[in-house]
Design a protein around this motif. Structure first.
Motif, PDB file in Angstrom:
ATOM      1  N   MET A   1       0.840  -1.191   0.000  1.00  0.00           N
ATOM      2  CA  MET A   1       0.000   0.000   0.000  1.00  0.00           C
ATOM      3  C   MET A   1       0.879   1.246   0.000  1.00  0.00           C
ATOM      4  SD  MET A   1      -2.931  -1.051   2.757  1.00  0.00           S
ATOM      5  CE  MET A   1      -1.681  -1.388   3.989  1.00  0.00           C
ATOM      6  N   THR A   2       0.692   2.107  -0.988  1.00  0.00           N
ATOM      7  CA  THR A   2       1.504   3.315  -1.106  1.00  0.00           C
ATOM      8  C   THR A   2       0.670   4.590  -1.060  1.00  0.00           C
ATOM      9  OG1 THR A   2       1.379   3.197  -3.527  1.00  0.00           O
ATOM     10  CG2 THR A   2       3.245   2.097  -2.457  1.00  0.00           C
ATOM     11  N   ALA A   3      -0.639   4.467  -0.917  1.00  0.00           N
ATOM     12  CA  ALA A   3      -1.514   5.639  -0.926  1.00  0.00           C
ATOM     13  C   ALA A   3      -1.208   6.531   0.270  1.00  0.00           C
ATOM     14  CB  ALA A   3      -2.969   5.207  -0.919  1.00  0.00           C
ATOM     15  N   GLY A   4      -1.273   7.841   0.048  1.00  0.00           N
ATOM     16  CA  GLY A   4      -0.933   8.799   1.079  1.00  0.00           C
ATOM     17  C   GLY A   4      -2.090   9.145   1.988  1.00  0.00           C
ATOM     18  N   PRO A   5      -1.853  10.061   2.940  1.00  0.00           N
ATOM     19  CA  PRO A   5      -2.899  10.481   3.880  1.00  0.00           C
ATOM     20  C   PRO A   5      -4.017  11.228   3.166  1.00  0.00           C
ATOM     21  CG  PRO A   5      -0.961  11.876   4.094  1.00  0.00           C
ATOM     22  CD  PRO A   5      -0.566  10.751   3.192  1.00  0.00           C
ATOM     23  N   LEU A   6      -5.184  11.185   3.776  1.00  0.00           N
ATOM     24  CA  LEU A   6      -6.379  11.808   3.192  1.00  0.00           C
ATOM     25  C   LEU A   6      -6.652  13.147   3.855  1.00  0.00           C
ATOM     26  CD1 LEU A   6      -8.450   8.530   3.247  1.00  0.00           C
ATOM     27  CD2 LEU A   6      -7.584   9.648   1.183  1.00  0.00           C
ATOM     28  N   SER A   7      -7.358  14.023   3.125  1.00  0.00           N
ATOM     29  CA  SER A   7      -7.598  15.369   3.652  1.00  0.00           C
ATOM     30  C   SER A   7      -9.066  15.669   3.923  1.00  0.00           C
ATOM     31  CB  SER A   7      -7.057  16.417   2.664  1.00  0.00           C
ATOM     32  OG  SER A   7      -7.696  16.303   1.402  1.00  0.00           O
ATOM     33  N   LEU A   8      -9.986  14.966   3.259  1.00  0.00           N
ATOM     34  CA  LEU A   8     -11.411  15.271   3.431  1.00  0.00           C
ATOM     35  C   LEU A   8     -12.249  14.041   3.140  1.00  0.00           C
ATOM     36  CD1 LEU A   8     -13.608  17.517   3.884  1.00  0.00           C
ATOM     37  CD2 LEU A   8     -13.627  17.813   1.394  1.00  0.00           C
ATOM     38  N   LEU A   9     -13.182  13.758   4.042  1.00  0.00           N
ATOM     39  CA  LEU A   9     -14.101  12.637   3.885  1.00  0.00           C
ATOM     40  C   LEU A   9     -15.455  13.145   3.396  1.00  0.00           C
ATOM     41  CD1 LEU A   9     -14.929   9.637   4.362  1.00  0.00           C
ATOM     42  CD2 LEU A   9     -15.600  10.332   6.683  1.00  0.00           C
ATOM     43  N   ARG A  34     -17.077  15.448  14.198  1.00  0.00           N
ATOM     44  CA  ARG A  34     -16.472  16.627  14.835  1.00  0.00           C
ATOM     45  C   ARG A  34     -15.655  16.226  16.059  1.00  0.00           C
ATOM     46  NH1 ARG A  34     -18.366  21.866  13.900  1.00  0.00           N
ATOM     47  NH2 ARG A  34     -19.873  22.040  12.194  1.00  0.00           N
ATOM     48  N   ILE A  35     -16.205  15.332  16.870  1.00  0.00           N
ATOM     49  CA  ILE A  35     -15.509  14.897  18.079  1.00  0.00           C
ATOM     50  C   ILE A  35     -14.141  14.303  17.728  1.00  0.00           C
ATOM     51  CG2 ILE A  35     -15.516  13.133  19.898  1.00  0.00           C
ATOM     52  CD1 ILE A  35     -18.518  13.600  20.181  1.00  0.00           C
ATOM     53  N   HIS A  36     -14.110  13.527  16.646  1.00  0.00           N
ATOM     54  CA  HIS A  36     -12.869  12.857  16.253  1.00  0.00           C
ATOM     55  C   HIS A  36     -12.071  13.662  15.225  1.00  0.00           C
ATOM     56  CE1 HIS A  36     -15.112   9.493  18.074  1.00  0.00           C
ATOM     57  NE2 HIS A  36     -13.907   9.050  18.392  1.00  0.00           N
ATOM     58  N   GLN A  37     -12.481  14.908  15.015  1.00  0.00           N
ATOM     59  CA  GLN A  37     -11.740  15.843  14.160  1.00  0.00           C
ATOM     60  C   GLN A  37     -11.493  15.285  12.759  1.00  0.00           C
ATOM     61  OE1 GLN A  37      -8.290  16.700  16.690  1.00  0.00           O
ATOM     62  NE2 GLN A  37      -9.356  18.463  17.555  1.00  0.00           N
ATOM     63  N   VAL A  38     -12.546  14.693  12.207  1.00  0.00           N
ATOM     64  CA  VAL A  38     -12.485  14.197  10.835  1.00  0.00           C
ATOM     65  C   VAL A  38     -13.025  15.283   9.905  1.00  0.00           C
ATOM     66  CG1 VAL A  38     -13.279  12.444   9.210  1.00  0.00           C
ATOM     67  CG2 VAL A  38     -12.820  11.819  11.597  1.00  0.00           C
ATOM     68  N   PRO A  39     -12.199  15.878   9.049  1.00  0.00           N
ATOM     69  CA  PRO A  39     -12.698  16.883   8.108  1.00  0.00           C
ATOM     70  C   PRO A  39     -13.685  16.224   7.151  1.00  0.00           C
ATOM     71  CG  PRO A  39     -10.437  16.268   7.570  1.00  0.00           C
ATOM     72  CD  PRO A  39     -10.755  15.608   8.873  1.00  0.00           C
ATOM     73  N   TRP A 112     -12.506   5.908   8.227  1.00  0.00           N
ATOM     74  CA  TRP A 112     -11.549   6.989   7.954  1.00  0.00           C
ATOM     75  C   TRP A 112     -10.146   6.610   8.440  1.00  0.00           C
ATOM     76  CZ3 TRP A 112     -10.764  11.265   5.267  1.00  0.00           C
ATOM     77  CH2 TRP A 112      -9.840  12.216   5.705  1.00  0.00           C
ATOM     78  N   THR A 113     -10.094   6.056   9.631  1.00  0.00           N
ATOM     79  CA  THR A 113      -8.800   5.649  10.206  1.00  0.00           C
ATOM     80  C   THR A 113      -8.143   4.563   9.359  1.00  0.00           C
ATOM     81  OG1 THR A 113      -9.565   6.179  12.446  1.00  0.00           O
ATOM     82  CG2 THR A 113      -7.677   4.695  12.256  1.00  0.00           C
ATOM     83  N   GLU A 114      -8.920   3.583   8.925  1.00  0.00           N
ATOM     84  CA  GLU A 114      -8.367   2.482   8.145  1.00  0.00           C
ATOM     85  C   GLU A 114      -7.948   2.938   6.748  1.00  0.00           C
ATOM     86  OE1 GLU A 114      -7.645  -0.584   9.263  1.00  0.00           O
ATOM     87  OE2 GLU A 114      -8.271   0.161  11.229  1.00  0.00           O
TER      88      GLU A 114
END
Length: 249
Positions: A1-9, A34-39, A112-114
């Motif tokens: 797996m080479t995919a980078g971090p994500l910025s928005l869900l 919001r609680i888990h600070q997921v954009p 999102w985490t996975e």
């Protein structure tokens, strides 16, 4: 797996006559993200509702900045509504979620985490250790397990909950699965099967499902015949006869 971090869900929620539960579904989802600070961006598609669903969506749009609402201007259908929402996604990751709060919004955070670990897709299973169902109608459960068993044999995969609509994808995966051709609930098998057949990486996590507490189910069990069979045969033919023309490069 080479995919980078994500910025928005982006979370896409198709809604047909869900006035009794859509406010609760979206409000709880918004708080959890919001609680888990997921954009995030929440796209809700009204699929020709005849009740007050659209009024509820307008209220949500005004009270929650991340919410976008749109009406499906084409023919009605779960798959069509999801496609309309996908075309509006701004994020680099997607979760498709049901409007009746049968899916646990805490599992959206897990998705999102996975995905941020580099997977192209994350599939939830209600039938592995840690997953579960509450008040699942017996007939639907029997049909579910039979269909998923046949899909495992047919495609030679270990995923045991292909038909679960609640899944997560990176944008590149969605783009790589186009065109999306299922107009109804058969989209729930088209997307994961295409992603697997076309070589995208995937991971399975346990999720929970609870039967709706308001409104009526809109899944027609007759769809689990010809429409599901059609899309499964379509992707199966691609797997064995396309000579890799649609494989991820």
């Amino acid at each position: 797996m080479t995919a980078g971090p994500l910025s928005l869900l982006t979370v896409v929620i198709p809604a047909f006559n869900e006035a009794d539960c859509i406010t609760s579904t979206v409000s709880h989802l918004s708080v959890e993200l919001r609680i888990h600070q997921v954009p995030h961006q929440i796209v809700i598609v009204d699929d020709h509702s005849t009740d007050r669903t659209w009024d509820r969506l307008e209220e949500l749009r005004q009270s929650i900045p991340e919410v976008e609402v749109i009406q499906n201007s084409g023919p009605r259908g779960y798959g069509r509504a999801v496609s309309v929402g996908v075309d509006r996604m701004k994020g680099d990751a997607l979760v498709v979620m049901m409007a009746d709060e049968s899916d646990d919004c805490r599992d959206v955070v897990r998705y999102w985490t996975e995905l941020n670990k580099g997977y192209d897709c994350v599939f939830g299973s209600r039938f592995i250790k840690g997953g579960g169902t509450v008040d699942y109608p017996r007939l639907k459960l029997i049909l579910n397990r039979l269909i998923n068993y046949l899909l495992r044999l047919f495609f030679r995969i270990k995923l045991n909950d292909v038909t679960n609509a609640f899944k997560a994808y990176r944008r590149e995966t969605i783009d790589g699965c186009r065109p999306l051709i299922s107009p109804h609930f058969n989209l729930t098998v088209e997307l994961p099967l295409k992603a697997i057949v076309r070589g995208f990486s995937w991971h399975v996590v346990p999720v929970t499902w609870r039967n709706r507490r308001a409104g009526e189910s809109h899944l027609d069990l007759r769809e689990m015949g010809s429409r599901y069979l059609f899309i499964c045969l379509y992707v199966w033919l691609e797997k064995y006869f396309s000579r890799g023309d649609y494989k991820r490069r």
